[in-house]
Design an enzyme around this catalytic site. Structure first.
Site, short mmCIF file in Angstrom:
data_model
loop_
_atom_site.label_atom_id
_atom_site.label_comp_id
_atom_site.label_asym_id
_atom_site.label_seq_id
_atom_site.Cartn_x
_atom_site.Cartn_y
_atom_site.Cartn_z
N HIS A 89 0.82 -1.21 0.00
CA HIS A 89 0.00 0.00 0.00
C HIS A 89 0.85 1.26 0.00
CE1 HIS A 89 -3.76 -2.18 1.77
NE2 HIS A 89 -3.31 -2.73 0.64
N GLU A 91 0.61 4.02 1.71
CA GLU A 91 0.95 4.51 3.04
C GLU A 91 2.08 3.68 3.65
OE1 GLU A 91 -3.44 5.01 2.15
OE2 GLU A 91 -2.04 3.33 2.10
N CYS A 119 -6.02 1.70 4.97
CA CYS A 119 -6.66 0.46 5.43
C CYS A 119 -6.36 0.28 6.92
CB CYS A 119 -6.15 -0.73 4.62
SG CYS A 119 -4.46 -1.21 5.02
N CYS A 122 -2.46 -0.27 7.50
CA CYS A 122 -1.69 0.97 7.33
C CYS A 122 -2.02 1.97 8.44
CB CYS A 122 -1.94 1.57 5.96
SG CYS A 122 -1.19 0.60 4.62
#
Length: 172
Positions: A89, A91, A119, A122
């Site tokens: 991801h 992040e 999410c 993260c």
């Protein structure tokens, strides 16, 4: 008029850094959703991330992530079989870049800008590294905003229309 009398416009800090996150998402190699993230401390960008396969792996759009390929083909529905996805991801990439390049301590009281709400995983990472503010463009059903709130992280959902004037100045 000597130029000092005219009104001078520039984006506020949140808009400026969200534009940076928006630009970062252009590097995403994910087939299903492109996300960009930026970490900022004291109005200085310290890290950037976008979602996609890990370094050295075949890009997602080249078949590097079977789950994403199956998602495009309709074999897997949104939100299903997430454990099969090998993409990192945006992040998480931004947080890991801080570690890789020696900025690990600078995330304390930093702001994370992301084009989509982080999410749950993260969000936990953001709290753990001391990020105390998250600015997002949009949310989704399974995001980690509740965990962020529980971790006393300030969340600002920015209206995407705030970017339009500045994006038009960039590309108009």
């Amino acid at each position: 008029m000597d130029g000092l009398d005219r009104e001078f416009e520039r984006p506020d800090w949140d808009v400026y850094f969200m534009i940076q996150a928006f630009l970062a998402k252009l590097r995403s190699n994910c087939l299903t959703r492109q996300i960009g993230a930026v970490i900022v401390k004291d109005n200085r960008q310290i890290s950037t991330g976008y979602n996609g396969t890990p370094s050295g792996f075949q890009n997602c759009f080249e078949g590097g992530c079977r789950r994403c390929t199956d998602r495009i083909k309709g074999i897997v529905k949104s939100g299903e079989s997430l454990e099969r996805c090998i993409c990192v991801h945006a992040e998480a990439n931004a947080i890991m870049q801080c570690v890789m390049f020696g900025n690990a301590g600078s995330t304390k009281n930093a702001t994370l800008y992301s084009t989509l709400a982080p999410c749950i995983e993260c969000s936990k990472m953001a709290i753990t590294v001391g990020i105390n503010r998250v600015v997002i463009l949009s949310k989704y059903d399974e995001d980690g905003t509740e965990i962020l709130r529980h971790g006393n992280v300030q969340i600002l959902e920015m209206n995407p229309a705030k970017l339009q004037l500045w994006i038009s100045k960039l590309f108009g």
